[in-house]
Design an enzyme around this catalytic site. Structure first.
Site, mmCIF file in Angstrom:
data_model
loop_
_atom_site.group_PDB
_atom_site.id
_atom_site.type_symbol
_atom_site.label_atom_id
_atom_site.label_comp_id
_atom_site.label_asym_id
_atom_site.label_seq_id
_atom_site.Cartn_x
_atom_site.Cartn_y
_atom_site.Cartn_z
ATOM 1 N N ASP A 97 13.398 -3.044 -4.300
ATOM 2 C CA ASP A 97 12.548 -3.664 -5.311
ATOM 3 C C ASP A 97 13.224 -4.859 -5.964
ATOM 4 O O ASP A 97 12.746 -5.390 -6.969
ATOM 5 C CB ASP A 97 12.119 -2.644 -6.379
ATOM 6 C CG ASP A 97 13.210 -1.657 -6.711
ATOM 7 O OD1 ASP A 97 14.388 -1.966 -6.487
ATOM 8 O OD2 ASP A 97 12.872 -0.559 -7.201
ATOM 9 N N ARG A 130 14.788 -5.766 -17.223
ATOM 10 C CA ARG A 130 15.910 -4.985 -16.684
ATOM 11 C C ARG A 130 17.198 -5.425 -17.376
ATOM 12 O O ARG A 130 17.517 -6.613 -17.432
ATOM 13 C CB ARG A 130 16.015 -5.208 -15.174
ATOM 14 C CG ARG A 130 17.170 -4.488 -14.469
ATOM 15 C CD ARG A 130 16.831 -3.049 -14.184
ATOM 16 N NE ARG A 130 17.865 -2.419 -13.386
ATOM 17 C CZ ARG A 130 17.808 -2.255 -12.052
ATOM 18 N NH1 ARG A 130 16.744 -2.683 -11.382
ATOM 19 N NH2 ARG A 130 18.767 -1.650 -11.404
ATOM 20 N N ASP A 182 25.706 5.325 -6.078
ATOM 21 C CA ASP A 182 26.359 4.062 -5.755
ATOM 22 C C ASP A 182 27.597 3.817 -6.606
ATOM 23 O O ASP A 182 28.522 3.114 -6.176
ATOM 24 C CB ASP A 182 25.373 2.902 -5.918
ATOM 25 C CG ASP A 182 24.826 2.770 -7.337
ATOM 26 O OD1 ASP A 182 24.645 3.808 -8.001
ATOM 27 O OD2 ASP A 182 24.583 1.631 -7.774
#
Length: 409
Positions: A97, A130, A182
């Site tokens: 995304d 974000r 991650d």
């Protein structure tokens, strides 16, 4: 035949319509054809994305390699599968995304080659609100570490990695983690790297917050987040050098990742989950030396951690509600010592030590120095003094420091 310079790894699961912008940004790269490849692993998408990746592969032969598999329940498994197929000298992980600036790959490969870097952190921009910490992006840097930069605040795998580093150390994502898999991967790569660099003079990587807040990190439950944080801190305990390096990584988790789970959202959890969260936070605090970096934390975050570690969810709820109703507490001045006057301060039942509430010790040569507010504590606690001195010379950081701490960075 010589392989590509870089492999871009894209793990896909139900990311339409954002997926098309991601793939378009790869098609538009200025890096010459043949110098990069894209490995896409579709993890059982059901929103049409599974067909979209096949269409792009058909339209751009030689650029995309696509693998389809049944849904694994998280991003770690498809990422590992794509990583195993990588043939480039470098690998870049790209969220399905998210998207890249057109020159991103060309600039990143050139920087890594010129600097002989094992890891390059690209300039990243948040989209749709974000939040992306910008501390490490104030300038290009050929070599950075955890003690002299904000690297601890840039632990997502949104970076260029030398594939040989990954292969030599058998690095992969922990498929048992539903979220933050991650971060332990990235931390280990950075700690094992001969050189970590920063490319800050081009907007390389655009991280998107979906309109429906459907990003995997937004959907993850509190306990899954805490397991990811524990995995990160275990890597730090195993590999980081004691002192500034280890403390910087500890401070990242205990000043931000853990306390943010103990704010308003904590009140919405069932009582049983609140107790389980407190137990897990207590394990993190005890196992990974949180109290050794309490001096870097703001008073409310110290209190959150200590109340959770003590198994006192009711007191933690009281703290959260007090902050919502009153904001910052009054300052209690006792000679040279200034304390945050929360109701829990010197509460006989709770028995919390005064040091948890300590804002600062006053300079005896000054008549009445103002106490640090909570934002100033966070700034001074997280950013080492020698780094603050360097940042003060940069105009953008000077403006930020002034806004955070009244010009007293």
């Amino acid at each position: 035949m010589t392989g590509p310079d870089v492999t871009v790894v894209v793990a896909v699961y139900n990311t339409m319509p954002y997926l098309t912008a991601c793939l378009d940004s790869l098609v538009a790269q200025t890096l010459a054809p043949g110098r990069f490849e894209v490995v896409v692993v579709d993890d059982g998408s059901t929103d049409g994305g599974e067909a979209v990746v096949d269409e792009y592969a058909a339209r751009h032969p030689g650029l995309f390699r696509v693998v389809h598999q049944l849904n694994s329940g998280g991003p770690a498994a498809p990422t590992n599968r794509a990583l195993a197929l990588a043939r480039g000298r470098y690998v870049l992980f790209l969220g399905a995304d998210d998207w890249l600036g057109a020159e991103a790959l060309e600039r990143l490969v050139a920087a890594a080659d010129a600097w002989e870097s094992d890891v390059v952190v690209p300039k990243q921009i948040g989209v749709n609100g974000r939040l992306v910490p910008q501390g490490i992006f104030h300038a290009n840097a050929e070599c950075v570490g955890f003690g002299d930069s904000a690297l601890a605040w840039a632990l997502a795998d949104t970076k260029l990695f030398r594939l040989d580093l990954i292969r030599r150390h058998g690095l992969c994502r922990n498929e048992g983690l539903k979220v933050f898999s991650d971060q332990p991967f990235t931390l280990e790569a950075c700690l094992r790297a001969g050189r970590v660099s920063v490319l800050a003079d081009y907007d390389c990587y655009f991280l998107v917050l979906r309109e429906d807040r459907g990003n995997v990190t937004e959907r993850a439950c509190v306990l899954d987040r805490l397991r990811g944080i524990a995995a990160l801190q275990q890597v730090a305990a195993d590999l980081a050098e004691p002192g500034e390096e280890l403390d910087a990584i500890r401070a990242r988790s205990f000043s931000w990742d853990v306390p943010r789970l103990l704010r308003d959202g904590f009140l919405l959890l069932d009582d049983d989950v609140q107790y389980r969260v407190c137990a897990e936070v207590g394990r993190l605090v005890d196992c990974f030396g949180a109290r050794e970096v309490f001096h870097r934390l703001s008073v409310p975050d110290r209190l959150r951690l200590e109340l959770a570690a003590a198994g006192r969810p009711e007191a933690l709820r009281d703290l959260i509600r007090y902050e919502a109703a009153h904001g910052e507490p009054p300052v209690v001045v006792e000679g040279r010592r200034h304390y945050a006057g929360y109701p829990a301060f010197r509460d006989g039942e709770l028995g919390l030590p005064d040091e948890l509430f300590l804002l600062r010790e006053a300079d005896p040569a000054a008549d009445s120095p103002p106490p640090l507010n909570l934002a100033q504590q966070l700034w001074r606690g997280i950013v080492p003094e020698h780094l603050r001195r360097g940042l003060r010379r940069h105009p953008a950081w000077r403006r930020l420091a002034n806004s955070v701490n009244g010009g007293r960075g």
